[in-house]
Design a protein around this motif. Sequence first.
Motif, PDB file in Angstrom:
ATOM      1  N   ASP A 100      24.119   4.304  -6.711  1.00 37.82           N
ATOM      2  CA  ASP A 100      23.285   5.192  -7.535  1.00 37.82           C
ATOM      3  C   ASP A 100      22.506   4.388  -8.586  1.00 37.82           C
ATOM      4  OD1 ASP A 100      24.202   7.359  -6.120  1.00 37.82           O
ATOM      5  OD2 ASP A 100      25.692   7.959  -7.619  1.00 37.82           O
ATOM      6  N   MET A 101      23.170   3.380  -9.159  1.00 38.61           N
ATOM      7  CA  MET A 101      22.498   2.560 -10.167  1.00 38.61           C
ATOM      8  C   MET A 101      21.327   1.800  -9.559  1.00 38.61           C
ATOM      9  SD  MET A 101      22.057   1.517 -13.213  1.00 38.61           S
ATOM     10  CE  MET A 101      23.480   2.090 -14.148  1.00 38.61           C
ATOM     11  N   LEU A 102      21.491   1.323  -8.321  1.00 42.26           N
ATOM     12  CA  LEU A 102      20.408   0.600  -7.665  1.00 42.26           C
ATOM     13  C   LEU A 102      19.146   1.446  -7.508  1.00 42.26           C
ATOM     14  CD1 LEU A 102      21.795  -1.669  -4.792  1.00 42.26           C
ATOM     15  CD2 LEU A 102      20.578  -2.356  -6.866  1.00 42.26           C
ATOM     16  N   ALA A 103      19.326   2.764  -7.457  1.00 45.65           N
ATOM     17  CA  ALA A 103      18.155   3.643  -7.359  1.00 45.65           C
ATOM     18  C   ALA A 103      17.308   3.573  -8.629  1.00 45.65           C
ATOM     19  CB  ALA A 103      18.603   5.083  -7.111  1.00 45.65           C
ATOM     20  N   ARG A 104      17.887   3.035  -9.723  1.00 52.60           N
ATOM     21  CA  ARG A 104      17.160   2.882 -10.988  1.00 52.60           C
ATOM     22  C   ARG A 104      16.729   1.429 -11.212  1.00 52.60           C
ATOM     23  NH1 ARG A 104      21.546   4.897 -15.058  1.00 52.60           N
ATOM     24  NH2 ARG A 104      19.984   4.183 -16.561  1.00 52.60           N
ATOM     25  N   ASP A 105      16.829   0.629 -10.177  1.00 47.53           N
ATOM     26  CA  ASP A 105      16.498  -0.790 -10.264  1.00 47.53           C
ATOM     27  C   ASP A 105      15.100  -0.985 -10.841  1.00 47.53           C
ATOM     28  OD1 ASP A 105      15.978  -3.499  -9.853  1.00 47.53           O
ATOM     29  OD2 ASP A 105      16.883  -3.543  -7.866  1.00 47.53           O
ATOM     30  N   PRO A 106      14.965  -1.785 -11.905  1.00 43.75           N
ATOM     31  CA  PRO A 106      13.632  -2.005 -12.484  1.00 43.75           C
ATOM     32  C   PRO A 106      12.659  -2.709 -11.538  1.00 43.75           C
ATOM     33  CG  PRO A 106      15.268  -3.438 -13.504  1.00 43.75           C
ATOM     34  CD  PRO A 106      16.023  -2.446 -12.689  1.00 43.75           C
ATOM     35  N   LEU A 107      13.160  -3.322 -10.477  1.00 47.90           N
ATOM     36  CA  LEU A 107      12.266  -3.955  -9.503  1.00 47.90           C
ATOM     37  C   LEU A 107      11.611  -2.949  -8.556  1.00 47.90           C
ATOM     38  CD1 LEU A 107      13.949  -7.282  -8.299  1.00 47.90           C
ATOM     39  CD2 LEU A 107      12.284  -6.922 -10.117  1.00 47.90           C
ATOM     40  N   ARG A 108      12.022  -1.686  -8.650  1.00 49.35           N
ATOM     41  CA  ARG A 108      11.509  -0.713  -7.676  1.00 49.35           C
ATOM     42  C   ARG A 108       9.996  -0.550  -7.783  1.00 49.35           C
ATOM     43  NH1 ARG A 108      13.611   2.027 -11.922  1.00 49.35           N
ATOM     44  NH2 ARG A 108      12.583   3.907 -12.694  1.00 49.35           N
ATOM     45  N   HIS A 109       9.437  -0.689  -9.000  1.00 50.77           N
ATOM     46  CA  HIS A 109       7.990  -0.535  -9.147  1.00 50.77           C
ATOM     47  C   HIS A 109       7.252  -1.701  -8.494  1.00 50.77           C
ATOM     48  CE1 HIS A 109       9.217   2.005 -12.796  1.00 50.77           C
ATOM     49  NE2 HIS A 109       8.868   2.815 -11.819  1.00 50.77           N
ATOM     50  N   LEU A 110       7.822  -2.903  -8.615  1.00 53.51           N
ATOM     51  CA  LEU A 110       7.228  -4.054  -7.935  1.00 53.51           C
ATOM     52  C   LEU A 110       7.327  -3.860  -6.425  1.00 53.51           C
ATOM     53  CD1 LEU A 110       5.975  -6.856  -7.864  1.00 53.51           C
ATOM     54  CD2 LEU A 110       8.269  -7.831  -8.178  1.00 53.51           C
ATOM     55  N   ALA A 111       8.470  -3.364  -5.945  1.00 55.99           N
ATOM     56  CA  ALA A 111       8.637  -3.121  -4.513  1.00 55.99           C
ATOM     57  C   ALA A 111       7.622  -2.093  -4.012  1.00 55.99           C
ATOM     58  CB  ALA A 111      10.058  -2.640  -4.226  1.00 55.99           C
ATOM     59  N   GLN A 112       7.384  -1.065  -4.818  1.00 56.72           N
ATOM     60  CA  GLN A 112       6.409  -0.045  -4.435  1.00 56.72           C
ATOM     61  C   GLN A 112       4.999  -0.630  -4.379  1.00 56.72           C
ATOM     62  OE1 GLN A 112       7.193   2.866  -7.457  1.00 56.72           O
ATOM     63  NE2 GLN A 112       9.099   3.580  -6.491  1.00 56.72           N
ATOM     64  N   SER A 113       4.690  -1.520  -5.333  1.00 54.01           N
ATOM     65  CA  SER A 113       3.371  -2.160  -5.328  1.00 54.01           C
ATOM     66  C   SER A 113       3.202  -3.046  -4.102  1.00 54.01           C
ATOM     67  CB  SER A 113       3.185  -2.991  -6.607  1.00 54.01           C
ATOM     68  OG  SER A 113       3.148  -2.159  -7.745  1.00 54.01           O
ATOM     69  N   ILE A 114       4.243  -3.784  -3.742  1.00 52.82           N
ATOM     70  CA  ILE A 114       4.193  -4.616  -2.540  1.00 52.82           C
ATOM     71  C   ILE A 114       3.990  -3.741  -1.312  1.00 52.82           C
ATOM     72  CG2 ILE A 114       5.549  -6.153  -1.039  1.00 52.82           C
ATOM     73  CD1 ILE A 114       6.825  -7.249  -3.656  1.00 52.82           C
ATOM     74  N   GLY A 115       4.638  -2.583  -1.309  1.00 47.88           N
ATOM     75  CA  GLY A 115       4.494  -1.650  -0.196  1.00 47.88           C
ATOM     76  C   GLY A 115       3.081  -1.117  -0.039  1.00 47.88           C
ATOM     77  N   ARG A 116       2.307  -1.153  -1.117  1.00 47.93           N
ATOM     78  CA  ARG A 116       0.922  -0.676  -1.049  1.00 47.93           C
ATOM     79  C   ARG A 116      -0.068  -1.759  -0.607  1.00 47.93           C
ATOM     80  NH1 ARG A 116       2.813   2.525  -5.490  1.00 47.93           N
ATOM     81  NH2 ARG A 116       2.260   0.947  -7.043  1.00 47.93           N
ATOM     82  N   LEU A 117       0.413  -2.995  -0.470  1.00 45.56           N
ATOM     83  CA  LEU A 117      -0.464  -4.054   0.046  1.00 45.56           C
ATOM     84  C   LEU A 117      -0.790  -3.787   1.504  1.00 45.56           C
ATOM     85  CD1 LEU A 117       1.374  -7.223  -1.344  1.00 45.56           C
ATOM     86  CD2 LEU A 117      -0.801  -6.294  -2.171  1.00 45.56           C
ATOM     87  N   ASP A 118      -1.918  -4.310   1.965  1.00 42.33           N
ATOM     88  CA  ASP A 118      -2.206  -4.173   3.389  1.00 42.33           C
ATOM     89  C   ASP A 118      -1.239  -5.054   4.181  1.00 42.33           C
ATOM     90  OD1 ASP A 118      -3.392  -6.869   4.002  1.00 42.33           O
ATOM     91  OD2 ASP A 118      -4.891  -6.202   2.557  1.00 42.33           O
ATOM     92  N   CYS A 119      -1.100  -4.760   5.456  1.00 44.55           N
ATOM     93  CA  CYS A 119      -0.091  -5.423   6.289  1.00 44.55           C
ATOM     94  C   CYS A 119      -0.247  -6.939   6.298  1.00 44.55           C
ATOM     95  CB  CYS A 119      -0.149  -4.889   7.723  1.00 44.55           C
ATOM     96  SG  CYS A 119       0.440  -3.199   7.886  1.00 44.55           S
ATOM     97  N   ALA A 120      -1.474  -7.425   6.340  1.00 42.09           N
ATOM     98  CA  ALA A 120      -1.697  -8.868   6.401  1.00 42.09           C
ATOM     99  C   ALA A 120      -1.196  -9.555   5.136  1.00 42.09           C
ATOM    100  CB  ALA A 120      -3.184  -9.161   6.611  1.00 42.09           C
ATOM    101  N   ALA A 121      -1.491  -8.967   3.978  1.00 43.90           N
ATOM    102  CA  ALA A 121      -1.040  -9.557   2.710  1.00 43.90           C
ATOM    103  C   ALA A 121       0.472  -9.500   2.596  1.00 43.90           C
ATOM    104  CB  ALA A 121      -1.690  -8.819   1.537  1.00 43.90           C
ATOM    105  N   ARG A 122       1.066  -8.376   3.010  1.00 46.40           N
ATOM    106  CA  ARG A 122       2.524  -8.233   2.951  1.00 46.40           C
ATOM    107  C   ARG A 122       3.216  -9.217   3.880  1.00 46.40           C
ATOM    108  NH1 ARG A 122       2.438  -3.020   3.322  1.00 46.40           N
ATOM    109  NH2 ARG A 122       3.195  -2.801   5.446  1.00 46.40           N
ATOM    110  N   ASP A 123       2.667  -9.389   5.085  1.00 42.07           N
ATOM    111  CA  ASP A 123       3.245 -10.337   6.036  1.00 42.07           C
ATOM    112  C   ASP A 123       3.139 -11.770   5.516  1.00 42.07           C
ATOM    113  OD1 ASP A 123       3.849  -8.260   7.703  1.00 42.07           O
ATOM    114  OD2 ASP A 123       2.199  -8.616   9.116  1.00 42.07           O
ATOM    115  N   ALA A 124       2.016 -12.074   4.862  1.00 46.01           N
ATOM    116  CA  ALA A 124       1.844 -13.420   4.302  1.00 46.01           C
ATOM    117  C   ALA A 124       2.884 -13.691   3.219  1.00 46.01           C
ATOM    118  CB  ALA A 124       0.434 -13.579   3.737  1.00 46.01           C
TER     119      ALA A 124
END
Length: 200
Positions: A100-124
Amino acid sequence: MSDDLSPDEIAEFLVHLGRAARGEDGAAALTPAQWTALRFFARANRSSRTPSAFASFHATTRGTASQTVKSLETKGYLTRMRAKEDRRSVRFELTEAGQDMLARDPLRHLAQSIGRLDCAARDALARALPALAVDVAAARGAHAFGTCGDCRHFSARQSGGHCACVAAELTPDEIGKLCASYAAGEDQLLQLPEDQKDIP
């Protein structure tokens, strides 16, 4: 902003992102070291869920790592387990409260931003960052961590995989876990340009 960032500038951006991602006010429930430990025990494979493996991963002393692990155990986020194959060995697992605590992980916003990158940038990024981690560890004489599926000890099997290092079969969900016995394969190493390969 120029696309031609120097290696120093890229390194500064990486450090800045890391600091910014964990600098959220709501993250005060845990220290940065405790967050790192919680993530590590959530992602590590069975044999790597130990204080000594976490110490190596976090580049800290075993004593400091043990204190961090003990603090999470006291808070109810980790639970101590005896290894079935060696009752003297202790491993740690996340509790429900830890999940449950991991659901509040402060890195989640960075992870969400990475998820919004296009596939090529994310794969790189997915290719470059592990290679950088291996290279920096080698430069410092430290041990690199990586996942079983990218390790030289790993061989794919129909039911999942096999680890030659510990002579154990791996289930499909274990292949993507962090391992303390990781040995980088050729595709996980930094690839030098042809004109730099002969430079000592």
